[in-house]
Design a protein around this motif. Structure first.
Motif, PDB file in Angstrom:
ATOM      1  N   TYR A 211      41.305  46.807  38.561  1.00 37.24           N
ATOM      2  CA  TYR A 211      40.368  47.774  37.993  1.00 37.24           C
ATOM      3  C   TYR A 211      38.984  47.147  37.883  1.00 37.24           C
ATOM      4  O   TYR A 211      38.837  45.930  37.774  1.00 37.24           O
ATOM      5  N   HIS A 212      37.966  48.009  37.871  1.00 38.53           N
ATOM      6  CA  HIS A 212      36.601  47.563  37.553  1.00 38.53           C
ATOM      7  C   HIS A 212      36.271  47.947  36.118  1.00 38.53           C
ATOM      8  O   HIS A 212      36.467  49.089  35.720  1.00 38.53           O
ATOM      9  N   THR A 213      35.803  46.973  35.335  1.00 36.13           N
ATOM     10  CA  THR A 213      35.412  47.220  33.944  1.00 36.13           C
ATOM     11  C   THR A 213      33.965  46.791  33.774  1.00 36.13           C
ATOM     12  O   THR A 213      33.634  45.623  33.974  1.00 36.13           O
ATOM     13  N   GLU A 214      33.094  47.718  33.399  1.00 36.47           N
ATOM     14  CA  GLU A 214      31.658  47.456  33.347  1.00 36.47           C
ATOM     15  C   GLU A 214      31.307  46.320  32.389  1.00 36.47           C
ATOM     16  O   GLU A 214      30.393  45.548  32.644  1.00 36.47           O
ATOM     17  N   VAL A 215      32.029  46.220  31.268  1.00 38.64           N
ATOM     18  CA  VAL A 215      31.663  45.223  30.257  1.00 38.64           C
ATOM     19  C   VAL A 215      32.142  43.821  30.617  1.00 38.64           C
ATOM     20  O   VAL A 215      31.768  42.859  29.957  1.00 38.64           O
ATOM     21  N   ARG A 216      32.981  43.713  31.633  1.00 34.78           N
ATOM     22  CA  ARG A 216      33.449  42.384  32.039  1.00 34.78           C
ATOM     23  C   ARG A 216      32.585  41.891  33.191  1.00 34.78           C
ATOM     24  O   ARG A 216      32.535  42.504  34.255  1.00 34.78           O
ATOM     25  N   TRP A 217      31.936  40.756  32.972  1.00 34.97           N
ATOM     26  CA  TRP A 217      30.911  40.273  33.888  1.00 34.97           C
ATOM     27  C   TRP A 217      31.397  40.108  35.322  1.00 34.97           C
ATOM     28  O   TRP A 217      30.679  40.399  36.272  1.00 34.97           O
ATOM     29  N   LEU A 218      32.610  39.600  35.514  1.00 34.48           N
ATOM     30  CA  LEU A 218      33.047  39.208  36.838  1.00 34.48           C
ATOM     31  C   LEU A 218      33.933  40.237  37.531  1.00 34.48           C
ATOM     32  O   LEU A 218      34.332  40.029  38.672  1.00 34.48           O
ATOM     33  N   SER A 219      34.251  41.341  36.858  1.00 36.68           N
ATOM     34  CA  SER A 219      35.193  42.299  37.448  1.00 36.68           C
ATOM     35  C   SER A 219      34.607  42.995  38.674  1.00 36.68           C
ATOM     36  O   SER A 219      35.329  43.325  39.613  1.00 36.68           O
ATOM     37  N   ARG A 220      33.296  43.226  38.680  1.00 36.87           N
ATOM     38  CA  ARG A 220      32.654  43.919  39.804  1.00 36.87           C
ATOM     39  C   ARG A 220      32.904  43.178  41.118  1.00 36.87           C
ATOM     40  O   ARG A 220      33.356  43.763  42.112  1.00 36.87           O
ATOM     41  N   GLY A 221      32.617  41.878  41.128  1.00 39.51           N
ATOM     42  CA  GLY A 221      32.800  41.101  42.346  1.00 39.51           C
ATOM     43  C   GLY A 221      34.245  41.009  42.778  1.00 39.51           C
ATOM     44  O   GLY A 221      34.560  41.072  43.974  1.00 39.51           O
ATOM     45  N   LYS A 222      35.156  40.867  41.806  1.00 35.93           N
ATOM     46  CA  LYS A 222      36.578  40.755  42.144  1.00 35.93           C
ATOM     47  C   LYS A 222      37.108  42.035  42.769  1.00 35.93           C
ATOM     48  O   LYS A 222      37.862  41.999  43.739  1.00 35.93           O
ATOM     49  N   VAL A 223      36.711  43.179  42.190  1.00 32.21           N
ATOM     50  CA  VAL A 223      37.162  44.464  42.730  1.00 32.21           C
ATOM     51  C   VAL A 223      36.609  44.678  44.137  1.00 32.21           C
ATOM     52  O   VAL A 223      37.338  45.090  45.058  1.00 32.21           O
ATOM     53  N   LEU A 224      35.329  44.403  44.327  1.00 34.84           N
ATOM     54  CA  LEU A 224      34.706  44.612  45.639  1.00 34.84           C
ATOM     55  C   LEU A 224      35.358  43.754  46.717  1.00 34.84           C
ATOM     56  O   LEU A 224      35.650  44.230  47.821  1.00 34.84           O
ATOM     57  N   ASN A 225      35.578  42.487  46.406  1.00 34.48           N
ATOM     58  CA  ASN A 225      36.167  41.596  47.408  1.00 34.48           C
ATOM     59  C   ASN A 225      37.593  42.001  47.757  1.00 34.48           C
ATOM     60  O   ASN A 225      37.982  41.969  48.940  1.00 34.48           O
ATOM     61  N   ARG A 226      38.380  42.375  46.748  1.00 32.67           N
ATOM     62  CA  ARG A 226      39.746  42.795  47.019  1.00 32.67           C
ATOM     63  C   ARG A 226      39.754  44.104  47.824  1.00 32.67           C
ATOM     64  O   ARG A 226      40.554  44.271  48.735  1.00 32.67           O
ATOM     65  N   PHE A 227      38.840  45.016  47.484  1.00 33.37           N
ATOM     66  CA  PHE A 227      38.742  46.282  48.207  1.00 33.37           C
ATOM     67  C   PHE A 227      38.375  46.029  49.667  1.00 33.37           C
ATOM     68  O   PHE A 227      38.936  46.659  50.578  1.00 33.37           O
ATOM     69  N   PHE A 228      37.435  45.118  49.894  1.00 31.27           N
ATOM     70  CA  PHE A 228      37.017  44.825  51.268  1.00 31.27           C
ATOM     71  C   PHE A 228      38.167  44.214  52.065  1.00 31.27           C
ATOM     72  O   PHE A 228      38.379  44.559  53.236  1.00 31.27           O
ATOM     73  N   GLU A 229      38.911  43.292  51.446  1.00 33.58           N
ATOM     74  CA  GLU A 229      40.024  42.652  52.139  1.00 33.58           C
ATOM     75  C   GLU A 229      41.128  43.651  52.476  1.00 33.58           C
ATOM     76  O   GLU A 229      41.809  43.518  53.500  1.00 33.58           O
ATOM     77  N   LEU A 230      41.314  44.674  51.619  1.00 31.61           N
ATOM     78  CA  LEU A 230      42.391  45.657  51.798  1.00 31.61           C
ATOM     79  C   LEU A 230      41.880  46.984  52.353  1.00 31.61           C
ATOM     80  O   LEU A 230      42.565  48.006  52.228  1.00 31.61           O
ATOM     81  N   ARG A 231      40.691  46.994  52.958  1.00 29.35           N
ATOM     82  CA  ARG A 231      40.077  48.253  53.354  1.00 29.35           C
ATOM     83  C   ARG A 231      40.948  49.046  54.334  1.00 29.35           C
ATOM     84  O   ARG A 231      41.039  50.282  54.239  1.00 29.35           O
ATOM     85  N   ILE A 263      26.852  39.451  47.995  1.00 28.19           N
ATOM     86  CA  ILE A 263      25.831  39.158  46.984  1.00 28.19           C
ATOM     87  C   ILE A 263      26.448  39.164  45.589  1.00 28.19           C
ATOM     88  O   ILE A 263      26.029  38.395  44.710  1.00 28.19           O
ATOM     89  N   SER A 264      27.472  39.992  45.359  1.00 29.18           N
ATOM     90  CA  SER A 264      28.165  39.996  44.064  1.00 29.18           C
ATOM     91  C   SER A 264      28.898  38.679  43.847  1.00 29.18           C
ATOM     92  O   SER A 264      28.951  38.162  42.732  1.00 29.18           O
ATOM     93  N   SER A 265      29.460  38.118  44.914  1.00 31.38           N
ATOM     94  CA  SER A 265      30.137  36.820  44.812  1.00 31.38           C
ATOM     95  C   SER A 265      29.147  35.730  44.424  1.00 31.38           C
ATOM     96  O   SER A 265      29.447  34.858  43.605  1.00 31.38           O
ATOM     97  N   HIS A 266      27.950  35.769  45.025  1.00 31.65           N
ATOM     98  CA  HIS A 266      26.917  34.790  44.684  1.00 31.65           C
ATOM     99  C   HIS A 266      26.469  34.952  43.226  1.00 31.65           C
ATOM    100  O   HIS A 266      26.271  33.962  42.514  1.00 31.65           O
ATOM    101  N   LEU A 267      26.310  36.191  42.787  1.00 35.66           N
ATOM    102  CA  LEU A 267      25.915  36.446  41.395  1.00 35.66           C
ATOM    103  C   LEU A 267      27.006  36.001  40.419  1.00 35.66           C
ATOM    104  O   LEU A 267      26.709  35.472  39.345  1.00 35.66           O
ATOM    105  N   ASP A 268      28.265  36.208  40.804  1.00 29.65           N
ATOM    106  CA  ASP A 268      29.379  35.779  39.954  1.00 29.65           C
ATOM    107  C   ASP A 268      29.418  34.255  39.833  1.00 29.65           C
ATOM    108  O   ASP A 268      29.720  33.709  38.766  1.00 29.65           O
ATOM    109  N   ALA A 269      29.126  33.568  40.928  1.00 29.04           N
ATOM    110  CA  ALA A 269      29.105  32.103  40.899  1.00 29.04           C
ATOM    111  C   ALA A 269      28.031  31.605  39.940  1.00 29.04           C
ATOM    112  O   ALA A 269      28.250  30.650  39.171  1.00 29.04           O
ATOM    113  N   LEU A 270      26.859  32.256  39.951  1.00 27.09           N
ATOM    114  CA  LEU A 270      25.795  31.905  39.010  1.00 27.09           C
ATOM    115  C   LEU A 270      26.224  32.212  37.578  1.00 27.09           C
ATOM    116  O   LEU A 270      25.982  31.421  36.663  1.00 27.09           O
ATOM    117  N   ASN A 271      26.879  33.349  37.393  1.00 26.25           N
ATOM    118  CA  ASN A 271      27.338  33.746  36.066  1.00 26.25           C
ATOM    119  C   ASN A 271      28.276  32.704  35.472  1.00 26.25           C
ATOM    120  O   ASN A 271      28.171  32.348  34.294  1.00 26.25           O
TER     121      ASN A 271
END
Length: 482
Positions: A211-231, A263-271
């Motif tokens: 799931y994507h949860t807005e209040v969790r900093w790293l969930s956006r990148g995790k969801v996007l990457n998993r979605f891309f891998e399973l597209r 770019i979300s992965s890069h932002l997550d790494a900085l986070n």
């Protein structure tokens, strides 16, 4: 415990039976531990030469506003103490005035002088940052009333800022589509079970999509990457359910999804670099500066069609045209400009930060007048230079000799500054696990005591003093008459 004792150490059975585990005893002893920690913090406060505050506010399971105040203080030996100063339950409104009054109580109760306050970090809300009626404005007014000579350094949480920068990409349409698909798969139990079975049958590397949860900093990148891998698997599953997958197969959407993943992965790494306890503000700022430099590099490489730092884009390189690369380079430029805008308050302190991060490289002529003589002596001392190289910037201030009092004071102020409200966010996570929907009757005092004990880091309760010397064993039913 008694059953384990029977098997492991039956000779100690009486000692185990003497341990009282009644709810009142547990509650009282938790309060005693919290009180002991607070007393130690008060004692530590007497020796602080500078301190800063991190303040944030959230609501608990009973919709009560909870204000957390953390203190980061530096003593005369330049040792850092980072602890919970106060946790206040606010049952009414949470205006800037009311937040200020609670913060003021926290500082006054522990008998900290206002002239030693050097920094304030907040979540950036209007009630916190208001220059007149907000917490920031009222604290500055309080310091003027107390005739404090120093200037208060105010920061909006660096992690919040970094998270907000990502919104400048304006790619919500991609995230909306991804979220809708994920919700379709996971919202209904049957769809979710069938999707996991489908992935298993396909021999997929992954077993599910999160799931994507807005209040969790790293969930956006995790969801996007998993979605891309399973597209491909996701499209096949949606087709089996009679859903239209035309948008998911569009070349433009696929390119934007790949770019947003990278770019979300890069932002997550900085986070992740910015998270954690005991982080020095100069190191956090250095991480942000490095990321801004990376953005410039990525922008130039993107214009040249070089996707070396964008692995998801590389996998579909044949579908990414020169025009698309130019569009992505423009987005990287916008992101870099947003970082510069949001971190302008940190950029202003760049020269000051260098006094802590690398004092031997500071240009003496540009340094404050009161530090110039001591800086010359420091930079010409080969022994101190060797010590700096050996222990690093964080520990080096402890080795600055007493003959350089101005440099020691400057180092103490910088070491005490919070770069983020990470500790407050972490405490709120503990709060939500402690005061759940099934424990709403937990009192304010008991919640505060639990969180003070669970968040303690620099200090530890004196168990021997509390539970051995001053407590007498009381066993229910012992010594009662018939």
């Amino acid at each position: 415990m008694m059953k384990v004792c029977d098997q492991v150490c039956p000779e100690k059975k009486q000692a185990f039976s003497n341990v009282s585990l009644s709810r009142n005893t547990v509650a009282e002893r938790t309060c005693d531990l919290a009180t002991n920690l607070y007393d130690q913090l008060m004692e530590k406060g007497k020796d602080l030469v500078s301190f800063s505050l991190a303040v944030d506010e959230s609501t608990d399971a009973s919709d009560t506003a909870q204000l957390s105040v953390f203190i980061r203080g530096v003593d005369s030996n330049l040792c850092v103490t980072e602890e919970l100063l106060g946790f206040k339950s606010m049952h009414g409104t949470t205006t800037g005035k009311e937040i200020f009054e609670e913060v003021c109580k926290c500082v006054t109760e522990i008998k900290l002088p206002w002239d030693k306050l050097v920094g304030l970090t907040t979540d950036g809300s209007p009630a916190m940052c208001g220059k007149k009626n907000g917490l920031v404005g009222r604290i500055r007014e309080k310091m003027r009333e107390e005739n404090c000579a120093g200037e208060l350094s105010v920061y909006h949480c660096i992690i919040h800022q970094e998270s907000l920068c990502g919104k400048a990409l304006k790619m919500e349409h991609v995230m909306t589509t991804v979220t809708q698909v994920v919700n379709f798969i996971r919202a209904k139990g049957l769809n979710h079970r069938q999707f996991k079975s489908f992935l298993d049958e396909c021999g997929s590397e992954y077993a599910d999509v999160p799931y994507h949860t807005e209040v969790r900093w790293l969930s956006r990148g995790k969801v996007l990457n998993r979605f891309f891998e399973l597209r491909e698997e996701i499209c096949q599953f949606l087709q089996s359910k009679g859903k239209d997958t035309a948008e998911l197969r569009e070349q433009r959407f696929l390119c934007e999804l790949a770019f947003l993943c990278d770019i979300s992965s890069h932002l997550d790494a900085l986070n992740l670099q910015l998270q954690g306890r005991g982080r020095i503000i100069t190191d956090m700022y250095a991480a942000v500066r490095a990321f801004k430099t990376k953005l410039c590099l990525w922008e130039n490489q993107m214009l040249q069609g070089n996707l070396g730092h964008f692995p998801c884009c590389q996998t579909i390189k044949t579908q990414i045209s020169t025009a698309v690369c130019a569009q992505f380079a423009e987005k990287l430029s916008v992101l870099g400009a947003e970082f510069s805008r949001r971190f302008a308050d940190f950029d202003v302190q760049k020269c000051r930060f260098e006094l802590l991060s690398n004092p031997f490289a500071v240009d003496v002529e540009n340094a404050p007048t009161n530090l110039q003589m001591e800086l010359i002596e420091l930079q010409c001392n080969d022994t101190l230079k060797s010590k700096y190289d050996a222990v690093g910037a964080a520990q080096f201030p402890q080795f600055i000799p007493d003959t350089m009092p101005q440099l020691r004071t400057q180092a103490a102020q910088l070491l005490s500054m919070f770069g983020s409200t990470y500790l407050c966010e972490q405490l709120f996570s503990l709060m939500k696990m402690t005061k759940t929907s099934h424990r709403r009757r937990l009192t304010d005092e008991h919640l505060r005591s639990i969180l003070r004990v669970s968040s303690a880091q620099s200090l530890s309760p004196d168990i021997d003093e509390l539970l051995a010397s001053k407590k007498r064993c009381q066993v229910s039913g012992l010594g009662t008459s018939d």
